[in-house]
Design an enzyme around this catalytic site. Structure first.
Site, short mmCIF file in Angstrom:
data_model
loop_
_atom_site.label_atom_id
_atom_site.label_comp_id
_atom_site.label_asym_id
_atom_site.label_seq_id
_atom_site.Cartn_x
_atom_site.Cartn_y
_atom_site.Cartn_z
N TYR A 1 0.79 -1.26 0.04
CA TYR A 1 0.03 -0.04 0.04
C TYR A 1 0.87 1.32 0.00
O TYR A 1 2.09 1.13 0.07
CB TYR A 1 -0.86 0.19 1.20
CG TYR A 1 -0.57 -0.07 2.39
CD1 TYR A 1 0.52 0.74 3.09
CD2 TYR A 1 -1.22 -0.69 3.37
CE1 TYR A 1 0.75 0.59 4.39
CE2 TYR A 1 -1.14 -0.80 4.73
CZ TYR A 1 0.15 -0.01 5.24
OH TYR A 1 0.35 -0.07 6.48
N GLU A 2 0.11 2.42 -0.25
CA GLU A 2 0.68 3.61 -0.04
C GLU A 2 1.70 3.70 -1.62
O GLU A 2 2.76 4.43 -1.32
CB GLU A 2 1.55 4.01 0.87
CG GLU A 2 1.82 5.58 1.03
CD GLU A 2 0.31 6.27 1.05
OE1 GLU A 2 -0.15 7.05 0.31
OE2 GLU A 2 -0.22 6.07 2.06
N GLY A 3 1.20 2.83 -2.54
CA GLY A 3 2.16 2.60 -3.69
C GLY A 3 2.93 1.55 -3.59
O GLY A 3 3.80 1.57 -2.74
N GLN B 1 7.24 2.93 -5.95
CA GLN B 1 8.17 3.72 -5.34
C GLN B 1 9.49 3.88 -6.25
O GLN B 1 10.07 4.92 -6.10
CB GLN B 1 8.63 3.26 -3.82
CG GLN B 1 7.08 3.05 -2.90
CD GLN B 1 6.60 4.43 -2.87
OE1 GLN B 1 7.08 5.41 -2.94
NE2 GLN B 1 5.14 4.53 -2.86
#
Length: 581
Positions: free
Chosen positions: A436-438, A443
């Site tokens: 999650y969060e990319g 990233q």
């Protein structure tokens, strides 16, 4: 054993390594936040996390959240612990005082959330989005929305979600189909479905503020057509909005956190920011959000290490090779902590924890510098550090959380695979942080393709040169780091040149480039730690483990990227005349 925060460890890095008290004192909002106050906050935070949050972690995993008729019941003790969290003022630690917050530095909030994730990742998911929702609304909400919702979010009285992706979209948010139709009174009617919504429904707070990515009827396709709407569970008059939880996901881990499938049926909402600028409104908190996920990784790895270290100090197995350890006494077997294979695991994870903590805490300091420093050049440097380093930390810290926790499970042998020791829960809970969060691959692409290459590596070089200037070349460890910084700077230029011939190449080597970057940053962090704690035996063991078992990966990853670039150059040079190069 339950996780126990260690404020002394945080104080050492903040005070001795990063000189945080002086850095913060130079920022006007924190002129009175001296070392004594910071220490007091850390002590109280550690006590709260250790005494209130950690003891309900195992029960939260075993009982989990229950779903019935659209409602979610939290595990035993979660409601009481969250209310104590609110009553203690912890959600509002870094929020502005005018919004009901305490106005303290972001770095103190960073340490708090690292400890919370280590102690009870499932419960921590509930307030984990508060800082992002607060920042988004603070910067982009209308005065009316801020008056109605901002202080409730800042203080944690109401929790918030980010309703982003949908079943068909995944990480490609440009495919979002949720629709929003403007009404004559200025509100929106929102229709659509969202998946993977952490805390989409729960019983911790009476209201839940959903920030929903949606598309106005006249919006173009793709990400540039997305808007952001605030859609509360309860409307201002107290009536229930048309927001429904259809089910909660059955997950590999994080059983104490309800991950919901949400449906909006003509739900009432209000636009946040400008039409078609939804992603821009969300991204105001991107660096902070990435840093918080990195801190989750660090905390979870520390939780795994604490369990493995304690077990290794009690469990006896066979005779350890080498000199007779002092701990043997009259026992027929030695502590497994004396066995080189186990010692390597423990010291290597300790090297990761302390090294990444140094970088994460520095990044949290830079978040405040980027906002509050009176010098615009200092703000620019701080923002540049955060832009380049937070995707590196998010990816590397979460990867190490999972793989390092798995290594710590190995210390237990067969006992680690059964539930009673709790180490297997850390492994399961840690895995999602890589997604999650990319995802970590995203990233890496963000770092290399979107950050490093557009200016030919100049921005990254500026970050690395700043680190170089903090080192003393007369010290062997510092000189080694300076050499690696130079190699990383040159690597960016090499990839940029190869990308002209093969634009696909950066996407192929992005993971390896990020890993080279992380190892370089870790080398810098350990050089700083060793410079201020040369006589600390535990840190010396971790530093040795870093150099022996972690840092050699630098040459391997560097070689992978360089070889890929060389192959492109050779292929390009060998292309026959008339063939596109």
């Amino acid at each position: 054993m339950d996780y126990q925060p260690r404020p002394d460890d945080a104080r050492f890095l903040l005070n001795a390594v990063l000189d945080a008290p002086a850095r913060l004192a130079a920022l006007a909002p924190f002129a009175e936040v001296d070392e004594a106050l910071q220490s007091q906050v850390l002590e109280e935070a550690g006590r709260f996390v250790g005494e209130v949050v950690a003891p309900i972690n195992r029960g939260g995993d075993e009982v989990g959240c229950r779903f019935a008729d659209g409602n979610v019941v939290s595990p035993p003790g979660f409601r009481e612990a969250y209310q104590a969290f609110v009553d203690g003022g912890w959600p509002a630690l870094s929020a502005a005082t005018e919004d009901g917050g305490q106005g303290l530095p972001a770095v103190l909030e960073a340490v708090l959330y690292e400890w919370l994730a280590a102690a009870n990742h499932g419960l921590t998911m509930a307030p984990g989005l508060l800082h992002g929702a607060y920042a988004c609304l603070k910067h982009h909400g209308s005065d009316e929305l801020k008056q109605r919702y901002l202080s409730k979010i800042a203080t944690g009285e109401w929790l918030a979600t980010m309703c982003l992706t949908e079943a068909h979209a995944g990480s490609d948010l440009g495919q979002v189909r949720t629709r929003a139709v403007p009404q004559a009174d200025g509100s929106l009617r929102v229709n659509g479905g969202k998946i993977f919504i952490s805390g989409g429904e729960h019983d911790l707070t009476p209201n839940i503020v959903h920030l929903v990515l949606c598309r106005l009827d006249d919006a173009p396709a793709g990400p540039k057509g997305l808007s952001l709407a605030l859609v509360p569970k309860l409307l201002p008059d107290g009536a229930r909005n048309a927001v429904h939880c259809e089910r909660i996901e059955e997950k590999m881990g994080l059983h104490g956190s309800p991950t919901c499938t949400m449906r909006f049926d003509d739900a009432t909402g209000w636009l946040v920011g400008e039409p078609g600028r939804g992603l821009a409104a969300m991204f105001v908190m991107m660096n902070s959000a990435r840093l918080h996920v990195a801190l989750q990784g660090i905390g979870l790895l520390d939780a795994a290490w604490q369990k493995a270290d304690a077990y290794a100090a009690e469990r006896r197995q066979m005779r350890a090779p080498g000199p007779v350890p002092a701990s043997r006494g009259g026992e027929s077997a030695d502590l497994i902590a004396e066995h080189p294979a186990v010692r390597r695991i423990l010291d290597t994870q300790r090297a990761w924890i302390d090294g990444t903590r140094t970088l994460a805490y520095r990044s949290a300091l830079m978040l405040d510098v980027a906002v509050h420093d009176a010098d615009p050049k200092a703000r620019e440097r701080a923002q540049r550090w955060c832009a380049f380093v937070t995707p590196v930390l998010k990816a590397a810290c979460t990867q190490q959380a999972f793989h390092g926790a798995s290594e710590c499970l190995q210390v237990f042998g067969g006992h680690g695979y059964v539930r009673e020791w709790g180490i297997e829960q850390v492994v399961r809970d840690a895995r999602v942080t890589m997604i999650y969060e990319g995802t970590n691959e995203i990233q890496a692409i963000d770092l290399l393709v979107r950050k490093v290459l557009p200016d030919g590596g100049a921005g990254m070089s500026a970050v690395l040169l700043e680190l170089r200037d903090t080192l003393d070349a007369s010290r062997e460890a510092d000189a080694d780091v300076q050499r690696r910084l130079a190699q990383l700077r040159y690597l960016g230029t090499t990839v940029a040149m190869a990308a002209h011939a093969n634009p696909v190449l950066p996407y192929e080597v992005a993971d390896d480039y990020l890993r080279v970057t992380m190892l370089t940053l870790m080398a810098w962090a350990w050089a700083r730690i060793e410079a201020v704690a040369p006589q600390d035996a535990a840190k010396a063991r971790a530093a040795t483990a870093f150099r022996r078992w972690v840092l050699p990966e630098f040459e391997m990853r560097l070689g992978i990227v360089k070889k890929a670039c060389e192959t492109v150059a050779l292929t390009h040079a060998a292309a026959p005349a008339g063939v596109a190069k």
